[in-house]
Design a protein around this motif. Structure first.
Motif, PDB file in Angstrom:
ATOM      1  N   LYS A 176      -5.619   7.040   0.978  1.00 45.23           N
ATOM      2  CA  LYS A 176      -5.048   7.435  -0.418  1.00 45.23           C
ATOM      3  C   LYS A 176      -3.761   8.568  -0.687  1.00 45.23           C
ATOM      4  CE  LYS A 176      -4.621   5.722  -4.559  1.00 45.23           C
ATOM      5  NZ  LYS A 176      -3.293   5.846  -4.241  1.00 45.23           N
ATOM      6  N   ASN A 177      -2.993   8.924  -1.026  1.00 44.58           N
ATOM      7  CA  ASN A 177      -1.685   9.471  -1.361  1.00 44.58           C
ATOM      8  C   ASN A 177      -2.049   9.621  -2.891  1.00 44.58           C
ATOM      9  OD1 ASN A 177      -0.921   6.927  -2.154  1.00 44.58           O
ATOM     10  ND2 ASN A 177       1.252   7.675  -2.616  1.00 44.58           N
ATOM     11  N   THR A 235      -0.104  15.802   8.302  1.00 48.88           N
ATOM     12  CA  THR A 235      -1.480  14.777   8.481  1.00 48.88           C
ATOM     13  C   THR A 235      -0.607  14.051  10.032  1.00 48.88           C
ATOM     14  OG1 THR A 235      -1.411  14.041   6.596  1.00 48.88           O
ATOM     15  CG2 THR A 235      -2.217  12.224   7.829  1.00 48.88           C
ATOM     16  N   THR A 277      -6.537  11.108   5.136  1.00 51.36           N
ATOM     17  CA  THR A 277      -5.758   9.361   5.674  1.00 51.36           C
ATOM     18  C   THR A 277      -7.522   9.781   7.011  1.00 51.36           C
ATOM     19  OG1 THR A 277      -3.633  10.093   5.597  1.00 51.36           O
ATOM     20  CG2 THR A 277      -4.106   8.606   7.509  1.00 51.36           C
ATOM     21  N   TYR A 326       3.213  13.706   5.280  1.00 54.37           N
ATOM     22  CA  TYR A 326       2.869  13.054   6.022  1.00 54.37           C
ATOM     23  C   TYR A 326       3.392  13.557   8.009  1.00 54.37           C
ATOM     24  CZ  TYR A 326       3.117   9.220   3.064  1.00 54.37           C
ATOM     25  OH  TYR A 326       2.333   7.846   2.244  1.00 54.37           O
ATOM     26  N   HIS A 340      -0.019   3.986   0.885  1.00 52.16           N
ATOM     27  CA  HIS A 340      -0.264   5.173   2.140  1.00 52.16           C
ATOM     28  C   HIS A 340       0.777   4.623   3.163  1.00 52.16           C
ATOM     29  CE1 HIS A 340      -2.176   7.682   5.337  1.00 52.16           C
ATOM     30  NE2 HIS A 340      -2.835   7.899   3.974  1.00 52.16           N
ATOM     31  N   LEU A 351      -2.757  14.159   0.345  1.00 50.94           N
ATOM     32  CA  LEU A 351      -2.990  13.080   1.072  1.00 50.94           C
ATOM     33  C   LEU A 351      -4.080  12.795   1.407  1.00 50.94           C
ATOM     34  CD1 LEU A 351      -1.393  10.250   2.443  1.00 50.94           C
ATOM     35  CD2 LEU A 351      -0.179  11.845   3.684  1.00 50.94           C
ATOM     36  N   THR A 377      -3.503   4.372  11.821  1.00 49.26           N
ATOM     37  CA  THR A 377      -4.381   4.539  10.685  1.00 49.26           C
ATOM     38  C   THR A 377      -5.516   3.631   9.883  1.00 49.26           C
ATOM     39  OG1 THR A 377      -2.658   6.218  10.000  1.00 49.26           O
ATOM     40  CG2 THR A 377      -3.312   4.886   8.187  1.00 49.26           C
ATOM     41  N   ASN A 427       0.764  -0.961   0.053  1.00 47.90           N
ATOM     42  CA  ASN A 427       0.016  -0.055   0.410  1.00 47.90           C
ATOM     43  C   ASN A 427       1.375   1.117   0.175  1.00 47.90           C
ATOM     44  OD1 ASN A 427      -2.390   2.016   0.455  1.00 47.90           O
ATOM     45  ND2 ASN A 427      -3.367   0.921   1.309  1.00 47.90           N
TER      46      ASN A 427
END
Length: 372
Positions: A225-226, A264, A238, A261, A212, A236, A221, A210
């Motif tokens: 999708k990124n 996020t 999340t 990231y 992500h 991104l 988590t 994956n």
């Protein structure tokens, strides 16, 4: 005014209040985050309330987070057991692929997995062509779906994978609402939370991992999708869950994946450290001053502040107001009135029975008259 008090103690800071039945939103101050992303948003996945907002309604290019809507449409409106014959056009799509071959036959389910786990652009085109004959026709389905089924208004898709197009755009708020909708589907949840899977195709045999990375690097988590194209930067979306608390974070136009990231994680930490979701359960009863009974027709979720005292109030319009500190209205909810038979005195009951008996005897007489 009638008031039924229930007091909770919660973690929190001021939130934006979003009504199920009213559209008025109470703006509040945001913490001083140092973000690298141009756009950032955090919502409570259950209540839908906005907890942090940085340019969340600004039009942006989504890149591969587009595949969230492609995936949920394929799951809900397609047959995952269908066999899809891959076209030459699908194999020639640029960008990230699962290396489909022309005339290869693949199940729709496998294409959705390749789309959401490995971000296969070729899988996206194959899905679109299978369901509607072309990317253009499928894009119309996408736009109709997000407007009519989800209710977002500031998004327009021109393809199923997110490759750049001037007319292919969305907002962080719309993507959060789309994701909130998609994550209610168990099949979608299962796919976007899959860390790795074996891929055996005619042109490629490998283990898909994956894309992500927070599925490995951030506790709780669950997806989703990124994306990246040069015009959009790094995008991104999340979702994360801990102890029944669920959040969706969206960051758009980061300079690189690492800062996307980081931003996020900062958003999700803020959510888990400061907020908790309350619930008014379906069919919960409320009574007005004059004894009229009302119920909540479905579970109602709302987000509270730290140490906030919550009160339930019946408004003059017979809606339920969920009120916090300083008379802050968190949410207003439509109620259904329950019709209750009046309690009769003994004399009223005897009179009613006598009237019913007289009425019954009259119709017996009419029936006998016409039967002769």
């Amino acid at each position: 005014m009638f008031r039924q008090k229930i007091i909770y103690v919660f973690l929190g800071i001021v939130v934006l209040s979003l009504s199920l039945t009213d559209k008025n939103v109470e703006a509040t101050s945001n913490p001083n985050f140092q973000f690298h992303s141009e756009v950032a948003l955090l919502i409570d996945q259950k209540s839908g309330e906005i907890l942090y907002d940085q340019l969340a309604e600004q039009r942006m290019y989504p890149a591969s987070i587009t595949k969230i809507i492609t995936g949920i449409i394929a799951i809900e409106q397609g047959n995952l057991e269908d066999i899809v014959k891959v076209s030459k056009e699908a194999t020639e799509v640029i960008g990230t692929r699962v290396y489909l071959l022309e005339d290869e036959e693949v199940t729709l389910e496998k294409l959705v997995q390749g789309l959401l786990i490995n971000s296969g652009n070729d899988a996206g085109t194959a899905i679109a062509e299978h369901m509607d004959g072309s990317e253009e026709a499928f894009a119309k389905r996408m736009n109709d779906f997000v407007q009519e089924e989800i209710g977002v208004e500031n998004t327009n898709f021109t393809n199923p994978h997110g490759l750049f197009d001037e007319d292919h755009y969305t907002t962080a708020l719309d993507m959060a609402r789309i994701t909130q909708y998609a994550m209610k589907n168990e099949t979608f949840q299962e796919i976007v939370s899959t860390k790795d899977m074996e891929w055996i195709g005619e042109g490629w045999e490998t283990t898909l991992y994956n894309h992500h990375r927070l599925l490995w690097d951030y506790e709780g988590t669950t997806g989703v999708k990124n994306g990246f194209v040069s015009q959009s930067g790094y995008t991104l979306v999340t979702s994360a869950e801990r102890d029944d608390q669920e959040f969706i974070a969206v960051t758009l136009k980061s300079a690189n994946a690492r800062t996307a990231y980081q931003d996020t994680i900062q958003l999700l930490n803020y959510g888990f450290e400061h907020f908790e979701t309350g619930k008014v359960p379906e069919n919960k009863q409320f009574f007005s001053d004059d004894g009229e009974e009302y119920i909540v027709q479905e579970d109602v979720y709302f987000t509270q502040m730290l140490d906030e005292q919550i009160e339930y109030e019946l408004t003059p319009a017979n809606k339920l107001a969920i009120v916090g500190d300083n008379d802050r209205t968190i949410k207003k909810v439509a109620l259904e009135q329950i019709e209750v038979e009046p309690i009769l005195t003994k004399a009223e009951l005897e009179e009613k029975e006598a009237e019913q008996g007289l009425f019954t005897r009259f119709w017996d007489w009419v029936s006998q008259l016409f039967s002769k």
